[in-house]
Design an enzyme around this catalytic site. Structure first.
Site, mmCIF file in Angstrom:
data_model
loop_
_atom_site.group_PDB
_atom_site.id
_atom_site.type_symbol
_atom_site.label_atom_id
_atom_site.label_comp_id
_atom_site.label_asym_id
_atom_site.label_seq_id
_atom_site.Cartn_x
_atom_site.Cartn_y
_atom_site.Cartn_z
ATOM 1 N N CYS A 54 4.178 5.828 -6.518
ATOM 2 C CA CYS A 54 3.695 6.828 -7.417
ATOM 3 C C CYS A 54 2.783 7.831 -6.669
ATOM 4 O O CYS A 54 2.571 7.792 -5.319
ATOM 5 C CB CYS A 54 2.602 6.093 -8.391
ATOM 6 N N LEU B 250 5.975 6.208 -10.978
ATOM 7 C CA LEU B 250 7.555 6.219 -10.705
ATOM 8 C C LEU B 250 7.893 4.774 -10.984
ATOM 9 O O LEU B 250 7.542 4.019 -10.154
ATOM 10 C CB LEU B 250 7.999 6.523 -9.558
ATOM 11 N N ILE C 150 8.787 0.915 -10.886
ATOM 12 C CA ILE C 150 9.837 -0.016 -10.298
ATOM 13 C C ILE C 150 9.726 -1.333 -10.642
ATOM 14 O O ILE C 150 10.852 -1.849 -10.736
ATOM 15 C CB ILE C 150 9.542 0.362 -8.743
ATOM 16 N N ILE C 151 8.450 -1.798 -10.902
ATOM 17 C CA ILE C 151 8.361 -3.270 -11.275
ATOM 18 C C ILE C 151 7.590 -3.145 -12.668
ATOM 19 O O ILE C 151 6.521 -2.799 -12.721
ATOM 20 C CB ILE C 151 7.729 -3.871 -9.973
ATOM 21 N N ASP D 101 2.995 -5.733 -9.742
ATOM 22 C CA ASP D 101 2.192 -6.233 -8.553
ATOM 23 C C ASP D 101 0.742 -5.248 -8.624
ATOM 24 O O ASP D 101 -0.232 -5.907 -7.892
ATOM 25 C CB ASP D 101 2.804 -5.826 -7.489
ATOM 26 N N SER E 186 15.282 1.518 4.353
ATOM 27 C CA SER E 186 15.700 2.310 5.651
ATOM 28 C C SER E 186 15.050 1.146 6.608
ATOM 29 O O SER E 186 14.840 0.175 6.706
ATOM 30 C CB SER E 186 14.746 3.297 5.721
ATOM 31 N N GLY E 187 15.859 1.913 7.691
ATOM 32 C CA GLY E 187 15.770 1.023 9.213
ATOM 33 C C GLY E 187 14.602 1.490 10.027
ATOM 34 O O GLY E 187 14.583 1.072 11.203
#
Length: 631
Positions: A2, A51, A53-54, A101, A364-365
């Protein structure tokens, strides 16, 4: 994921205009296109762009308040262990109204205050208002994955926002440039967390919190966590490898919790391939992966990405872009606000753009190079330190310094013949040499570009000094420890995580970095240097541990990364842009630069007499950012 914003009056509880808070939040609408919220009370206002997500329901909307409205929070990020923390809080009597969360922060604050941060495993930046204590609590995650800017205004307000553009939306904000931040940018390639191009703006450092209480002066931020390289793990290699894999598996699994489509970036390198391997173990369905390739073979890694996609049967998508994709310059300038010189941001933006077509969250890594010593500069620095140790400092300076001054500068030559920089580095202490190795332009180069007035204004300030100070004070045992620790403090939040946050958020995508799980990084910091670099291989133990999962042609191929050919651009398509820098009204108007020196820089590069591509790219990014910020 967010965008947050807000206003708080620490001296007296002045009324807060909700429209101002909304404007600050809406300036960051790309960070949260799903919903917007504003809450105000006497002396405080919180704004939010969501945004989702959960918990996609209204129960997860922000700003979020406790039932008694004594606590309110606006939060950006993800707490990956929130279910574990929630269970602990419920055992203490806390009653939850949502499955998000976010609510863990409210109950966690009530139970533990600032010490709740040590219980959180995640990426976050949040603002929490406590009406009973009349305080505002700002906090940022351990590595600085999520950004947070703040500033004090003329009416006594403290304003804060995820991005600089959020602060600038407040009508009382006065814009003035800070030249010291220009020195930092030209030296490091980014404006670090302890600086800002806009005077008066501060960034809450990674792993710090700021507790502002009404009636008291605004204090300095407090560090609440730090990496420790001073301890050494013991045990057999196979046991350390097993522990490494177990920690990676747990980190990846915790970051796969989402109520929206989730996937991964797959470059075909070790780090992203390892993440996909762990995801494939955890997921019941095919992992969604995406890659971008280049239409020049020297820059393209898609064949390795396809190899991994086939091995783990992922749902793979890829797109080929031209390496001359400089049409994104203005898009990136708008996304970053401050100048940012890592040209791989163009490729990162494109892969985020591709991912967002199919998922809302992508793993991502990022982070493995800093944690496990994957950059080539670590190998060179460790070797240089061994050579330094062979001679006393005074003799070393005389021998290598003399050789370095006599050796011709040959940027155009193959690497083995470009010894001048190495010889001069050997003459210095490691804490002076490493900052130059990780930087972009040298102090000598910058002094040639500045006007006499600008040099006086710096009053001795140098971009590299923060690195030198950090390396001297690092909780570390040897030179490699100190270099990695300094990169975790500066390079990681300033360049890598800044790049990923801004490019992903620009397209409303949440990026997660499982290899930056703090428990994994704390473990990596204890590994002996011989397990991080061995036989010329960085990330040695990580590669060994992944041998059962990944093919050798992926594990042990030369590191490539996103390569953007800026030097070629300034000799071809952008040659006119380079030439125009020497007469730019924006750069000239600052009074900071010797424009004749810039013009010569551009001409020498275009003619092939010298290599100045990265410096020209920096100057172009600086010019565009100054024009956008100050007109």
């Amino acid at each position: 994921m967010c965008g947050i914003a807000g206003i708080y009056y620490p001296r007296s509880p002045k009324p807060v205009d909700p429209a101002r808070v909304a404007a600050m939040a809406d300036a960051q609408a790309h960070r949260g296109p799903d919903a917007a919220g504003v809450w105000t009370a006497q002396g405080v206002g919180l704004g939010h762009r969501r945004l989702a997500i959960i918990d996609l329901t209204e129960a997860g909307a922000q700003p979020m308040l406790t039932p008694d409205e004594q606590l309110a929070v606006s939060y950006n990020g993800e707490i990956y262990n929130f279910q574990e923390v929630r269970a602990e809080l419920e055992a203490m009597g806390a009653q939850f109204r949502s499955n998000s969360d976010t609510e863990v922060l409210l109950h966690g604050w009530r139970a533990w205050g600032p010490s709740m941060l040590s219980r959180l495993n995640g990426m976050f930046a949040f603002a929490l208002y406590d009406a009973e204590r009349r305080s505002l609590f700002l906090a940022r995650d351990r590595f600085g994955v999520k950004p947070l800017h703040y500033a004090e205004l003329s009416d006594g307000a403290v304003t804060f926002a995820s991005e600089l553009k959020g602060l600038l939306a407040h009508p009382l904000f006065r814009r003035a440039a800070d030249f010291r931040a220009v020195e930092d940018f030209l030296g490091l390639g980014y404006v670090p967390d302890d600086a800002s191009l806009v005077a008066g703006v501060k960034k809450l450092p990674a792993a710090h919190f700021l507790l502002i209480e009404r009636g008291k002066p605004v204090p300095q931020p407090v560090r609440w966590w730090d990496a420790d390289f001073s301890r050494r793990a013991t045990g057999k290699l196979r046991d350390l490898e097993a522990e490494l894999v177990a920690r990676m598996r747990a980190a990846v699994a915790s970051r796969m919790i989402a109520d929206v489509p989730l996937g991964a970036f797959l470059s075909g390198g070790v780090d992203s391939s390892a993440v996909v391997a762990m995801m494939a173990e955890t997921s019941k369905n095919a992992v969604k992966t995406c890659s971008i390739g280049f239409d020049e073979a020297d820059h393209d890694e898609t064949s390795y990405a396809r190899l991994i996609a086939q091995r783990f049967a992922t749902e793979h998508r890829e797109r080929t872009v031209a390496p001359d994709d400089f049409a994104l310059i203005d898009t990136l300038v708008g996304a970053f606000d401050e100048p940012f010189a890592d040209a791989s941001a163009l490729a990162t933006y494109r892969v985020c753009e591709l991912a967002r077509e199919h998922v809302t969250v992508a793993l991502s890594g990022d982070g493995a190079d800093e944690a496990f010593a994957g950059y080539r500069r670590y190998k060179f620095f460790a070797a240089e330190e061994r050579v330094r140790g062979l001679l006393p400092q005074g003799l070393r300076g005389a021998v290598f310094g003399t050789l370095g001054r006599l050796y011709p500068k040959a940027d155009w030559a193959p690497r083995p013949f470009r010894a001048k920089t190495t010889l001069l580095a050997l003459a210095e202490g490691g804490e002076f040499a490493y900052p130059k190795a990780v930087g972009v332009t040298t102090p000598e180069q910058r002094m040639r570009l500045y006007s006499a007035d600008a040099v006086r204004a710096l009053d001795g300030h140098r971009a590299e000094r923060r690195y030198t100070d950090t390396m001297r004070q690092a909780p570390a045992r040897d030179a490699l420890d100190r270099a990695q620790y300094a990169d975790l403090q500066h390079w990681l939040p300033g360049d890598i995580l800044n790049k990923v946050d801004r490019t992903s958020m620009a397209v409303s995508l949440e990026a997660r970095e499982p290899l930056l799980d703090y428990k994994l990084v704390e473990f990596a910091a204890t590994l002996p240097p011989s397990l991080r670099i061995r036989g010329g291989q960085g990330k040695w133990i990580l590669k060994k541990a992944m041998e059962p999962y990944l093919p050798r042609e992926v594990l042990y191929r030369p590191k490539m990364g996103f390569v953007t050919p800026v030097s070629a651009w300034f000799r071809k398509a952008l040659a006119g842009e380079a030439e125009a820098l020497g007469r730019s009204p924006v750069l000239t108007g600052t009074g900071w630069f010797d424009t004749a020196a810039i013009a010569k820089l551009a001409e020498d590069h275009r003619a092939g007499r010298a290599e100045h591509g990265r410096t020209l790219w920096q100057l172009l990014m600086l010019e565009r950012s100054l024009a956008r910020l100050f007109g």
